[in-house]
Design a protein around this motif. Structure first.
Motif: not given
Length: 138
Positions: A122-138
């Motif tokens: 809490n109050g410390v963790t960082d997400i520095i970058c994120l990349s993701m590919t997925y397909t949609t439900a419709s």
């Protein structure tokens, strides 16, 4: 013919339930590109000092997606700092889970698990970058 192309942003929110649950006060604007039913999300701005105040420690840590995924377990990459892993886990990957995103923690010769709210400092963790590919439900 390219007839379904969209670029945009959405507010990435964090929660302790795939139905919304308790929300973190931490949010971040992230970008997406949608071509047909394929969505690519990317975050290149650090989400610093993630707050887990008011969230349930043992619950899975979820994040919102701009579109509902077709199925679970699409995967991507994430760079992070200050995650507390359970014994033997050293890797983290974003996945789709129940209409939202979550993170899968894994290691060598040990089972994987969904990252929990308690794994986020809490109050410390960082997400520095994120990349993701997925397909949609419709």
């Amino acid at each position: 013919t390219l007839d379904d192309y969209e670029e945009g942003t959405w507010t990435m929110e964090f929660s302790d339930s795939n139905s919304g649950g308790n929300l973190s006060s931490t949010t971040q604007t992230a970008r997406y590109t949608k071509i047909g039913d394929v969505v690519h999300i990317y975050l290149n701005t650090t989400i610093a000092n993630i707050s887990t105040a008011g969230m349930t420690s043992g619950n899975t840590f979820y994040f919102t997606l701009p579109f509902t995924p077709r199925t679970d377990n699409f995967c991507g990459v994430v760079s992070y700092d200050n995650i507390t892993f359970a014994a033997g886990r050293t890797q983290l990957a974003p996945i789709t889970t129940g209409g939202r995103g979550s993170f899968k923690a894994a290691g060598s010769n040990i089972g994987d698990y969904n990252l929990t709210v308690g794994d986020i400092q809490n109050g410390v963790t960082d997400i520095i970058c994120l990349s993701m590919t997925y397909t949609t439900a419709s």
